[in-house]
Structure formats: structure tokens, C-alpha cells
Design a protein around this motif. Structure first.
Motif, PDB file in Angstrom:
ATOM      1  N   ALA B 116       0.814  -1.215   0.000  1.00 14.58           N
ATOM      2  CA  ALA B 116       0.000   0.000   0.000  1.00 14.58           C
ATOM      3  C   ALA B 116       0.850   1.270   0.000  1.00 14.58           C
ATOM      4  N   ASP B 117       2.040   1.207   0.569  1.00 13.69           N
ATOM      5  CA  ASP B 117       2.854   2.422   0.652  1.00 13.69           C
ATOM      6  C   ASP B 117       3.987   2.472  -0.366  1.00 13.69           C
ATOM      7  N   PRO B 119       4.030   3.526  -3.379  1.00 13.91           N
ATOM      8  CA  PRO B 119       4.136   4.802  -4.095  1.00 13.91           C
ATOM      9  C   PRO B 119       4.913   5.858  -3.297  1.00 13.91           C
ATOM     10  N   TYR B 120       4.826   5.782  -1.981  1.00 11.88           N
ATOM     11  CA  TYR B 120       5.508   6.767  -1.145  1.00 11.88           C
ATOM     12  C   TYR B 120       6.962   6.371  -0.909  1.00 11.88           C
ATOM     13  N   ARG B 123       9.022   7.401  -3.976  1.00  9.37           N
ATOM     14  CA  ARG B 123       9.275   8.822  -4.175  1.00  9.37           C
ATOM     15  C   ARG B 123      10.083   9.473  -3.066  1.00  9.37           C
ATOM     16  N   SER B 124      10.305   8.728  -1.977  1.00  6.73           N
ATOM     17  CA  SER B 124      11.063   9.323  -0.874  1.00  6.73           C
ATOM     18  C   SER B 124      12.367   8.577  -0.628  1.00  6.73           C
TER      19      SER B 124
END
Ligand code: SF4
Ligand code: SF4
Lengths: 684, 300
Positions: B116-117, B119-120, B123-124
């Protein structure tokens, strides 16, 4: 307004000082004059007037913002700075000469010339005053402005401000938006820089001064209205960033200077908005994140890659949507040629449950225990069908009132000056209130998506799946605010709410949002445009919530509804990534009139270069998954203090404590106090 | 082939246990028993029903739901002998006062939750941090999850107290992008007293790992009066110099863990320590710097 005349200075929200003698003038002259001339008074027959006034004074179902006038558009300042009023005049005269005018077309165009005259004379008086005061710089600017196309940024800003001011006087001071300023002013900026006439510091200062002027616009709201729109918003949106006609990054040097102003000079207006596209440069996105992390909630962020397709779906030309800008709070619209009445009404979607439970009666006053109409509902699908019927009926009522108001507006309050700046009006020789713009639409906003979705999840689990209660029992508990129903309340609140990355309830929220879309999108306005749904609440989630009974979700009577498209305050327990995923699970391409998602962080989480990188990853991750808009707030200590007093509404508040993040409400009182003290120190 | 491991929590949006936005995977079970442990519920490998007294509304739905008669109303106890961890009480409790801690997960089940995470993470520059408890108790499970993460280019790191079999872990450790290795007490007696077994192994593993040049960073929890003595700081600094790794993360002690002790039938004695003051932390940082050790930040 009548209600507040005596208490403007002393009311506790948004007190306003009146000039000496003003109160008397208001009471004797202004109010009596408008009493029979305001839009709603013109729109309805006597019997309907009373009903309308009763409804709107204590709005529970919807508030019709358009009753004050349409406003909410993007004046075509691109053309204005190329033409000046002389150029506009030529356009009108050419149109008159061409003939083949519609009914009233001649009168409309002549009215346009008249108002152009007036605004030129207004500017002349202004110049005379500047001369009297010895303000030579201003006098020089006003030698060109407003008649000739500006040759400097300062002249352009003066011209725009003049129009901004007069439009807000003619129409209503709501949502008169500035569009993509850094795009249409860039040619002037570039020329002046290359001629060495101006430096970047002077440009920043000019825009800062412009922001002060924008902030001087204060809409006069009554105390009641303030419940629905607190904070005196005038919604003058200013958009930066995004893509150009070729789909490339459009941000330029001026975008960065505007970001400096945003960061260094925080004013109430404009509403700063930044368009972010997949192709936006890393430098632009990084700078935007830095400005957000400096606090103040600006700029709000808009996802080009979702908004443009959403606009095409509503009939905007696909080769034009690259040039959209935002209007008012959050509403995307085509620059230069659209008239979308994007804030026509705000509709309480959550109250459908109450209508269903009370069979049309307000639930709080309903002491019936037998509700046979609920016995026929055996599944979630049937329940949703009933809610859609309810919603559709109320939308129908809204449509009747809104149509009457639109017609009265077109009949009694045309806006020829505003129409000068809306593409299509001169060409068609039709005022904007009568459908002269090239693109027309009406935006209706829903409030309470999360509350309704959570209630459906609770009913599904406790009634349809587990059979612990029947719908009548749930309705009775809501009617009595869960008195003596602690067990049911606890069970309801244990069920996963929207905002926790749980596809089941998120899907329900999507169904609720699309239900609203269906009810709204079937209608058209009187200007030949379609209705479209938006999902934002201003502060109507408070105003509506105060007047509502309890809901099956466990939301008690009188409590606010969820803010915009955000989860219910305090119900998202898994942190911001989970909450953003939930929101992104909704089909944003359907949300043509925009959404608002407000999220909050404490200053320490998002400050510094790592904090900025975190922010950036959050909104880019959310946008990549289909999120449309987000506004990120950096918290101040007052919020932490509220959270200490009212932990239940702040369960999702994330804070940073010496090196790690935690939920504020999970901390000991001593730790909470320490954190507040620290935040205070930092804020100083 | 499926391996499982008991996970007692997955904490999303963690910013301070490695780069970027991360999810922390807390594995249950630990061979040490640090007296200041932040997660006392993590020490035992076995799953357990945790009881959050402050949330209990005393409706006793749980008692009615328990077919084993394991819940005793009097003083609210769960009889661990009778409890089969069936979870019925957790399901029945309307207040969320009961939780099953330590559910077994397969690597795929865990990946599903982490996904679920992504995508984050992407990008980080963030990813997954294995912590605990002591994650090295589950080599097969972790190796499989690491392989799955690497096919998705997800950054991984591990937080270990260093008590593991080097033989078993030699081939797995290079798969991590980052290894946090805790150095707590370098005196054998102090170690035995505060942490329990394994002093020699921890010491030998630290040296061995720095020799094979893995991306390793050492950390020290600063526990007032226990790890922040001059002798211990001196010993840690010397070991870091000897390993050619002259830098350290300092983890400031906070006493939030103690609030959790009531939750389970823990035998944890209360330390009664205040959280580490900023002043003391600054002093410890200085002590390290004086000894030529770079202080990497006081996160934790
Ligand atoms: S069911 Fe939950 S709230 Fe009720 S007594 Fe048991 S633990 Fe407490
Ligand atoms: S987990 Fe099952 S056996 Fe254990 S206390 Fe709860 S209901 Fe009883």
C-alpha cells in the motif's frame, strides 16, 4: 444582514468596525432599499419567498451561494493586458457594426460601452486624487491605465486591480480569480528584465503590494453565514505552475518569484494554488514543498494529470484544458472563456440518512419508535437506492430554487462589466448571466461523503451481516443521540472508517460520491451548461453538522461533518499514507468541479530538507494514484491544545517527539504539554 | 515453501528508522531482555491477547464470547493456560480494548500489507525496516521478504541487537540496503545484568560485519545511568575506532514503553527513569566527539 446590524462590532466571530453613521444609513436606507430587490426576493412568489428564507436561514439541506450572485470566474486578463479598455471598446464596436445581433444584443453591447466609460472615469478620478497627493509615480502609471495596453508589470497590476475591484463591486466578492498570472504576465516581465528596467526584488515587492490590495476585499457576512463560511473568504484564486499547450512544464522565473512572495509575505488573499504535473520540474516541486513547509497552508496543490481528463469528461475541449486555472476555493475551470458558477450551492449529502430514517421528518424531533418503511430494506444495495431517491428529490428542490434565482439574476442583475472579460459574451452579444460565455456550467458541492460512507459500513456490519440490530433500532438510537445505547455506539465506532486504507469502506465512499454525481449531473442550468459535482465544504460541514441528529457511524448530534473529501476528523488511525490512499481510491475523474482534501502535520515533521522531501513524496504518491487536490497545513500549538482538551476529534494528529513520530493523543498529558511548549518555542 | 513469522505491528509513515518514508515491521520475540525495552510486548515469540485497560468499558462481551472460559472478570485476567488465541474475544469486544498481538504472517501476506505504501517509498527513497523484538530470529522469512522487496526495488533495512548466528546470516545480510546494529553495553557483566545472554556473540558479530564491509551503521540507546557512563562511552568509542567505523547514532531514551507494561501480564520491572534530557544528550554527543567519533544524529 438585518440580524447583525446592531452587533457587527461586538460579535465574537469576525467582528467588523463600522464607520460613524454607517449603522444608521444601513438601517434607514440600504437595507430597506434592498429588502425587496435582492435576488431571492426577485426570484420567488411571496409564499415561496417565505419558505426559501426559512430554509436558507437555518440551512440543513443545502445553501444556495448563487443567491448573492454568480461571480466565480476567471476574467480574461490575458486579453485585457494586451488590449486595455481601448482595445475592448474596439472589439465591442466591431461587434455592433457586424450586426446580426440576438434579441437584446444591441442593448447589451451598448451597456458594455457604458460601463467601460464608467470605469475609465473612475480611473481618472483616481488619477486626480493621486495628483493632489503628489504621487507622481502613480500618476504616470494612470496615464496609460486603463486605456492603453500596459508596458510594465506595475501598469499591468494596476489595470488588473482596477478590474478586480470593479468586478467585485458589480457582481459579488466571491471567487473572482486571477488565473495563471505568471503565464500572462511573463512577456512583460521578460521584456522589462531584458531592458534592465526592473530587478527581481522589485518584482517581488510589486506582487506583495498586490497581495495587500487583494486582502482588502472583505465580504460582509452575517453571523449565521459565518457558520457556513468562516474566515471572511473572498476566494481570489491565483494559479501557478502546470503545463503549457505542448504539455511541457510551464513554470517560469516568475513562478519562482511568486513562490518567494507566498513564503515571505503571508496574507489572507489570494488563494494560492499550484498546479503539479508529472512533467513539473523537480526544482519547481521542491520549491513548492519548501513554501508549504514554511506554514500557512499555501499553496494548495492541484494534479494536472487528473484534473485535465476530469474537465474533458465535462465537455471542455481537450485541446484547451492545458490552460485551466482554479476558481474560488478549489474549482478548476477553463481560463478566459468559461462561466461555471462553480460555487452555486453546497449540498448536505449526509442528511439523506436522516430523511430516510425520519421518513421526511427531522430525526431529532421524531419520537416515533415504529418505522415500518425501514423494514423493507434488506441489503446495502437497497439502502443505497433509497438514499439516492432521497438525494435526487432534494436535488430536484434545489434545482427549482436555483433556476428561479438564475432567471432573476439574468433579468434584474446582468453583469455587463464582468462579461467584458469572459470569452464569448461580446462575440455572442449576450451577457454572461444569460449564457454568453463559450463554456457554461454549474457546480454543486457535496458535504458529508465520509460520514455517509462510515454509516453505511456500520449498518452493513451490524444489521445486514451480523444481524445484531435492525434498521429501526439504529434509527431510534440516532434519534435519541445514542442515549442508553453505549454498546451500540461502541460497536459502531469500532468498525473501520473511511481513511484507513480499507478497500471495503473506501469503496462505499466511492459509491456515495458517484451517487451524488448521478443526482447532480442529470441537470442543466438556464445558461445552457451542465451541472457537475464538487466535493468541498468551506465551513458548511460545521453549519450543517450543528443542525443534524446523530448518525449510524457514531457521529453524535450537532457534531461537525467531515471536512471536504477528508476522512472524519480523528477516524483515520494509520497515518497519512493510509488516509491519502483511501481518498485516492475514489474516482476523481468524476469530480469535475473539484475537491478539497485538508491534511495537517506538526511543524517538526515537515520542516527542514528531509521534511520537504517527505511532503513531496506524500503528495506525489497520492497524485500518482489518482488524487486530485490536497492542501497541507502545518500545525500551530493552539491545535495541539485543542487536541489535549478534545482527544476524540484529534486521534489522527501526528507529532514528532525527539526523533520519532507518534499520535499526539497517545502521549501522556505531561508529554503533550511538553510538546505544546516546544511548539510554542519554535513558533516564537 | 512457506515460512511464517509473528508480527505484532506494522507502523506506516515512519520517518526516523532509515531514509525516506518507511513501514516498520515489528517481529515478535527477542533473545535479550533489555531492562528499558520500548516494546515489552515484543519479547515473547508467542502470540498473546493484549488488554488495554483504559479502553475497557466493562460490558464483558469478551467473557461471553470466550468458549474456553479463559477470561476472568475478577481483576480482569486472561488465563494464558486456557486461552487458545482463537480471537473471539477480540472480535466481540466493542471497545477495541483487546488485541491479538503476534499474528503469524507469510512473506506474501506481509508484502500485501506493505504494498500500500510503495508509491511513497519510491518517491522518498524509503522502504521497509525490520525491527522487533529481534528480527534475526526469522532468517528464512526475512530472506524471502528481502527477495520480494528487491524485485520491486524497495529499500530495506534491519535493526538488530546483534545476537544471531553469523553462519546463518552471512548470506542474508548483504541483501539489506542498510543495517542498524545496536551497541548497548560493552562490559560483559553489565550486559549480562541488563540485557541477558550473548555478550561474546554480539561483540564478535559487530567486528565480523564491519570486516566484510556491509552498509552498517552502529547505534547506541542512551539510557540515563546505564549506557551513558564514561566507561561505556569509552568502550564503545574504542570498539568503533578499532572497527574503522568512527560514527554512531544516539537513540535518546524515552519512557513511553512503560505505559504498555500493564497491557500484558509482563514481569518487566519498572525503571522509573525520566526521559533523557536534551542537555544530557548533548553531553553524551560531546563525549563521543571528543573521542573522534562522528555523531550521526539523535533520531530513534
Ligand atoms: S468486551 Fe472489551 S470493553 Fe467489554 S469488558 Fe471485555 S475487554 Fe472490556
Ligand atoms: S482468544 Fe479465544 S480463548 Fe483466548 S481469551 Fe479470547 S476468546 Fe478466550
Amino acid at each position: 444582514m438585518l440580524e447583525d446590524v446592531m452587533s457587527f462590532e461586538t460579535r465574537d466571530v469576525n467582528p467588523l468596525a463600522l464607520a460613524p453613521g454607517m449603522k444608521w444609513t444601513l438601517l434607514r436606507k440600504v437595507i430597506p432599499f434592498w429588502l425587496n430587490r435582492s435576488l431571492p426576493m426577485r426570484a420567488f412568489s411571496l409564499r415561496k419567498k417565505l419558505k426559501y428564507a426559512g430554509e436558507q436561514l437555518n440551512a440543513l439541506h443545502f445553501v444556495i451561494n448563487e443567491a448573492a450572485g454568480v461571480a466565480h470566474f476567471l476574467p480574461d486578463y490575458t486579453s485585457l493586458v494586451q488590449l486595455g479598455t481601448r482595445g475592448l471598446r474596439t472589439r465591442i464596436e466591431e461587434r455592433l457594426a457586424r450586426g446580426e445581433l440576438p434579441h437584446d444584443g444591441k442593448e447589451y453591447l451598448e451597456a458594455s460601452l457604458l460601463v467601460l466609460d464608467s470605469v475609465e472615469r473612475f480611473a481618472d478620478r483616481y488619477r486626480a486624487e493621486a495628483e493632489r497627493l503628489g504621487r507622481d509615480d502613480l500618476v504616470r502609471v494612470l496615464e496609460r491605465v486603463p486605456r492603453d495596453p500596459p508596458q510594465t508589470l506595475r501598469e499591468a497590476l494596476q489595470l488588473i486591480w482596477l478590474f478586480q475591484l470593479v468586478i467585485q463591486i458589480e457582481s459579488v466578492d466571491q471567487g473572482i480569480s486571477l488565473g495563471r498570472m505568471e503565464q500572462y504576465l511573463y512577456p512583460l516581465y521578460r521584456e522589462q528584465i531584458s531592458r534592465g528596467e526592473i530587478n527581481d526584488d522589485e518584482v517581488r515587492e510589486l506582487f506583495a503590494a498586490f497581495c495587500i490590495k487583494l486582502s482588502e476585499v472583505i465580504p460582509l457576512f452575517s453571523r449565521r453565514a459565518t457558520e457556513y463560511y468562516a474566515g471572511l473568504p473572498s476566494g481570489q484564486a491565483l494559479t501557478i505552475g502546470g503545463v503549457d499547450a505542448e504539455g511541457n512544464d510551464a513554470a517560469n522565473r516568475l513562478s519562482f518569484l511568486l513562490l518567494d512572495v507566498m513564503e515571505g509575505f503571508k496574507t489572507r488573499q489570494p488563494n494560492w494554488h499550484a498546479r503539479i504535473a508529472d512533467v513539473s520540474s523537480p526544482e519547481f516541486v521542491r520549491r513548492v514543498s519548501q513554501v508549504i513547509s514554511s506554514g500557512g497552508g499555501s499553496p494548495a496543490l492541484y494534479n494536472d494529470d487528473v484534473i485535465m481528463p476530469a474537465m474533458v469528461l465535462r465537455g471542455n475541449a481537450s485541446e484547451k484544458v492545458w490552460n485551466y486555472a482554479t476558481v474560488g476555493c478549489v474549482e478548476p475551470a477553463l481560463s478566459r472563456e468559461s462561466f461555471t458558477s462553480s460555487d452555486a450551492a453546497i449540498f448536505n449529502l449526509a442528511v439523506a440518512m436522516e430523511w430516510l430514517f425520519g421518513n421526511g421528518q427531522p430525526l431529532a424531533k421524531d419520537s416515533r419508535r415504529e418505522r415500518p418503511w425501514l423494514r423493507e430494506i434488506h441489503s446495502l444495495d437497497e439502502l443505497l437506492d433509497r438514499l439516492e431517491t432521497q438525494t435526487s428529490e432534494r436535488i430536484g428542490q434545489l434545482k427549482t430554487s436555483l433556476d428561479a434565482i438564475e432567471r432573476a439574476g439574468a433579468e434584474y442583475y446582468p453583469t455587463p462589466f464582468s462579461s467584458l472579460t469572459i470569452g464569448g459574451c461580446i462575440e455572442n452579444a449576450i451577457d454572461s448571466t444569460r449564457g454568453g460565455a463559450w463554456f457554461n456550467a454549474t457546480g454543486i458541492q457535496a458535504v458529508g461523503v465520509a460520514d455517509l460512507a462510515n454509516s453505511l459500513a456500520v449498518i452493513d456490519e451490524l444489521v445486514f451481516k451480523k444481524g445484531l440490530y435492525n434498521l429501526e433500532e439504529i434509527a431510534n438510537a440516532c434519534a435519541t443521540d445514542f442515549k442508553n445505547q453505549e454498546l451500540m455506539l461502541a460497536r459502531a465506532r469500532k468498525i473501520t472508517a473511511f481513511g484507513n486504507d480499507d478497500p471495503r469502506v473506501d469503496e462505499l465512499a466511492n459509491r456515495v460520491a458517484l451517487l451524488f454525481d448521478r443526482c447532480v449531473s442529470q441537470h442543466s442550468n438556464t445558461r445552457g451548461g451542465r451541472w457537475m459535482p464538487g466535493y468541498y465544504s468551506m465551513t458548511c460541514h460545521q453549519g450543517f453538522g450543528q443542525r443534524m441528529a446523530a448518525m449510524p457511524s457514531g457521529r453524535l448530534a450537532g457534531r461537525p461533518l467531515a471536512d471536504g473529501l477528508a476522512p472524519v476528523d480523528g477516524s483515520d488511525m494509520l497515518g497519512p499514507t493510509a488516509s491519502l490512499n483511501s481518498v485516492a481510491r475514489l474516482d476523481h475523474t468524476r469530480f469535475g468541479n473539484g475537491i478539497n482534501l485538508n491534511i495537517k502535520f506538526d511543524a517538526a515533521t515537515v520542516s527542514g530538507s528531509e521534511g520537504c522531501a517527505t511532503l513531496e513524496a506524500l503528495f506525489r504518491g497520492y497524485f500518482a494514484q489518482g488524487g486530485m487536490q490536497v492542501q497541507i497545513n502545518v500545525l500551530d500549538p493552539a491545535v495541539l491544545e485543542q487536541a489535549m482538551r478534545d482527544p476524540d476529534s484529534h486521534r489522527n494528529l501526528l507529532v514528532r517527539i525527539s526523533g520519532y513520530c507518534a499520535y499526539f493523543v497517545d502521549l501522556t498529558p505531561a508529554m503533550q504539554q511538553e510538546l505544546i511548549d516546544r511548539t510554542r518555542q519554535r513558533a516564537r | 515453501m512457506s515460512f511464517t513469522a509473528p508480527i505484532f505491528d506494522i507502523q506506516r509513515f515512519s520517518l526516523h528508522d532509515g531514509p525516506g518514508i518507511r513501514s516498520l515491521v515489528f517481529l515478535k520475540g527477542c533473545p535479550l531482555h533489555c531492562s528499558w525495552c520500548q516494546n515489552p510486548e515484543s519479547q515473547n515469540r508467542a502470540a498473546v491477547i493484549a488488554f488495554y485497560r483504559d479502553r475497557c468499558a466493562e460490558h464483558f462481551e469478551c467473557e461471553a464470547a470466550c468458549e474456553e472460559g479463559a477470561i476472568q472478570r475478577d481483576g480482569f485476567r486472561i488465563d494464558q493456560q486456557k486461552c487458545t488465541l482463537c480471537g473471539s474475544c477480540v472480535e466481540a469486544c466493542p471497545s477495541g480494548a483487546l488485541r491479538l498481538i503476534g499474528e503469524q504472517h507469510t512473506p506474501d501476506q506481509l508484502m500485501e500489507k506493505l504494498r500500500a505504501d510503495f508509491p511513497y517509498f519510491a518517491r522518498s527513497g524509503g522502504g521497509v525496516t525490520f525491527t522487533g523484538g529481534e528480527p534475526t530470529l526469522y532468517p528464512s522469512f526475512i530472506e524471502r521478504v528481502l527477495d520480494l522487496c528487491s524485485t520491486e526495488s524497495i529499500h530495506t533495512n534491519i535493526e538488530t541487537a546483534g545476537l544471531f548466528s553469523l553462519e546463518r546470516w552471512k548470506s542474508i545480510l548483504p541483501k539489506f540496503d542498510l543495517i542498524y546494529f545496536d551497541l548497548k553495553l560493552l562490559d560483559p557483566e553489565q550486559h549480562a545484568h541488563h540485557l541477558g545472554p550473548g555478550f561474546e556473540t554480539v561483540h564478535a558479530n559487530a567486528i565480523a560485519l564491519s570486516e566484510i564491509k556491509l552498509p552498517i551503521e552502529f547505534r547506541m540507546p542512551v539510557i540515563p545511568g546505564i549506557t551513558d557512563t564514561e566507561d561505556n562511552i569509552d568502550a564503545v568509542a574504542r570498539l568503533l575506532q578499532q572497527m574503522g567505523k568512527p560514527s554512531i547514532h544516539l537513540l535518546a531514551y524515552h519512557n513511553m514503553g512503560e505505559a504498555k507494561i500493564d497491557i500484558i501480564e509482563g514481569s518487566q520491572p519498572r525503571l522509573g527513569l525520566a526521559r533523557l534530557s536534551d542537555e544530557r544528550l548533548a553531553e553524551v554527543q560531546n563525549s563521543f566527539r571528543e573521542r573522534g567519533i562522528e555523531v550521526l544524529g539523535n533520531d530513534g
